[in-house]
Design an enzyme around this catalytic site. Structure first.
Site, PDB file in Angstrom:
ATOM      1  N   ASP A  19       0.859  -1.183   0.000  1.00 22.68           N
ATOM      2  CA  ASP A  19       0.000   0.000   0.000  1.00 22.68           C
ATOM      3  C   ASP A  19       0.899   1.238   0.000  1.00 22.68           C
ATOM      4  O   ASP A  19       1.666   1.457   0.940  1.00 22.68           O
ATOM      5  CB  ASP A  19      -0.902  -0.014   1.242  1.00 22.68           C
ATOM      6  CG  ASP A  19      -2.025   1.009   1.160  1.00 22.68           C
ATOM      7  OD1 ASP A  19      -2.139   1.698   0.129  1.00 22.68           O
ATOM      8  OD2 ASP A  19      -2.796   1.109   2.135  1.00 22.68           O
TER       9      ASP A  19
ATOM     10  N   ASP B 150      -2.808   2.452  -6.146  1.00 22.44           N
ATOM     11  CA  ASP B 150      -1.775   2.529  -5.110  1.00 22.44           C
ATOM     12  C   ASP B 150      -1.711   1.336  -4.179  1.00 22.44           C
ATOM     13  O   ASP B 150      -0.997   1.381  -3.170  1.00 22.44           O
ATOM     14  CB  ASP B 150      -1.952   3.806  -4.288  1.00 22.44           C
ATOM     15  CG  ASP B 150      -3.294   3.864  -3.566  1.00 22.44           C
ATOM     16  OD1 ASP B 150      -4.188   3.079  -3.918  1.00 22.44           O
ATOM     17  OD2 ASP B 150      -3.443   4.695  -2.654  1.00 22.44           O
ATOM     18  N   GLU B 151      -2.419   0.262  -4.466  1.00 24.90           N
ATOM     19  CA  GLU B 151      -2.291  -0.920  -3.605  1.00 24.90           C
ATOM     20  C   GLU B 151      -2.591  -2.191  -4.384  1.00 24.90           C
ATOM     21  O   GLU B 151      -3.329  -2.185  -5.364  1.00 24.90           O
ATOM     22  CB  GLU B 151      -3.190  -0.813  -2.374  1.00 24.90           C
ATOM     23  CG  GLU B 151      -4.669  -0.774  -2.659  1.00 24.90           C
ATOM     24  CD  GLU B 151      -5.504  -0.807  -1.381  1.00 24.90           C
ATOM     25  OE1 GLU B 151      -5.173  -1.584  -0.451  1.00 24.90           O
ATOM     26  OE2 GLU B 151      -6.504  -0.071  -1.328  1.00 24.90           O
TER      27      GLU B 151
END
Length: 367
Positions: A21, A115-116
């Site tokens: 993350d 983003d993860e």
């Protein structure tokens, strides 16, 4: 009581799952590219009366600023907050760099957003190598390649890996071993559990279920009666059990676009005019990914923040942008005009009929 059909075969391998993350991703990219913003409270999004925070730096989060918060609220909490306009083309390019790093370690990558992502490295470890070592290497490579930091969680299933990645943010690493897993969840508030949203957390709290221990104390039949098929999932995660696989080919369930307006939309005609650019953005994505959907959903948030949705499902796929727009306009007639006015409109297409590979490109439309 056993988990029944959700129990994997006795000889199922113990998985080694990593959840990566990125730390305050959008805001961190802006601070990286604009040195004058480093160390200062930054919000990505519009600063107007109707603006919404898309992301907040950790310096801003200290003041309580969070994503999806109205910009006026964020500015009230943090008077020195600096607003910067989003640059999603840049965020996507950085996300692609990060995805390339993941691919050096495993092909089993399940993106959740820009983003993860989950990574399953079970069958891709070198001799003597551990998943924890891989997580450290990936974080180092991300920093070296992008100048950004990432947090990582390592565990034997997706649920615990995601919980772990939240433990030592920012720029942290947490490992939850099979021995620790069942007990790790006991003291956590149920609102921290991935898969339990705010509404469900409130419902559980109202029932006296505050922590993982409280959830574990409930009978499986009781949870199924109250929460349907999700009851089995809640029963499992309260015991550190999660049988979901890391799926590189996740199926996109919907494509949507929405906008918050500077002034309330008071008339039906105003609202229907504003639907056109939303339908265009959705349809552009549908065409690019060769999707076919049957359900059109309209979302309206009134000036008092009450939200309603209306949907229509066809017996076939929606054929064109014009048809998508026409259905959305017809749905609007059921909820507008309203004396409160509409501050937000959204259009979503879902009910996809074929198994197209999941496209992790987001429709991030913070206008």
């Amino acid at each position: 009581m056993s988990a029944g059909a959700d129990t994997p075969p006795a000889d199922a391998p113990l998985r080694k799952i990593i959840h990566i993350d990125m730390d305050a991703f959008y805001a961190s990219v802006e601070q990286r590219d604009h040195p004058e913003l480093r160390g200062k409270p930054v919000a990505v999004g519009g600063s107007s009366l109707r603006g919404v925070v898309a992301a907040a730096s950790y310096e801003a989060r200290v003041f309580g600023v969070r994503s999806a918060m109205p910009s006026v609220t964020a500015k009230r909490l943090c008077p020195d907050l600096i607003f910067v306009k989003h640059r999603f083309d840049v965020y996507r390019a950085v996300s692609a760099q990060i995805r390339d790093i993941f691919a050096d370690y495993t092909p089993l990558i399940e993106p959740l957003s820009l983003d993860e992502a989950y990574l399953d490295v079970t069958d891709y470890l070198a001799s003597g190598q551990t998943a924890t070592q891989v997580a450290r290497e990936i974080r180092a490579m991300i920093r070296q390649t992008t100048g950004l930091t990432a947090s990582a969680g390592v565990s034997y299933n997706k649920f615990l890996a995601k919980l772990a990645s939240d433990q030592n943010k920012p720029d942290g690493l947490c490992v939850i071993t099979p021995e620790r897993g069942p007990e790790f969840v006991l003291t956590l508030p149920v609102g921290k559990f991935h898969g339990i949203g705010p509404a469900t957390a409130r419902k559980l709290n109202a029932m006296g279920i505050q922590t993982g221990a409280d959830l574990r104390a409930q009978e499986l039949d009781f949870l199924k009666r109250r929460f349907g098929k999700s009851g089995q999932y809640y029963w499992n995660i309260s015991r550190g059990i999660d049988h979901r696989r890391v799926s590189p080919d996740r199926i996109r369930k919907s494509v949507g676009a929405e906008n918050t307006y500077f002034t309330d939309l008071m008339t039906l005609d105003e609202a229907q005019q504003e639907l056109a650019p939303l339908a265009e953005k959705v349809w552009r994505h549908v065409i690019r990914n060769e999707l076919q959907g049957r359900t059109v959903t309209l979302k309206v948030k009134y000036a008092d923040f009450q939200q309603v949705t209306r949907a229509r499902t066809l017996g076939r796929a929606v054929q064109s942008e014009a048809e998508l727009l026409a259905i959305a306009c017809e749905l609007t007639e059921t909820v507008l005009p309203d004396p409160r006015g509409a501050r937000l409109l959204g259009v979503t297409l879902s009910g996809f009929d074929h198994d197209e590979p999941y496209d992790d490109g987001q429709l991030d439309l913070f206008d």
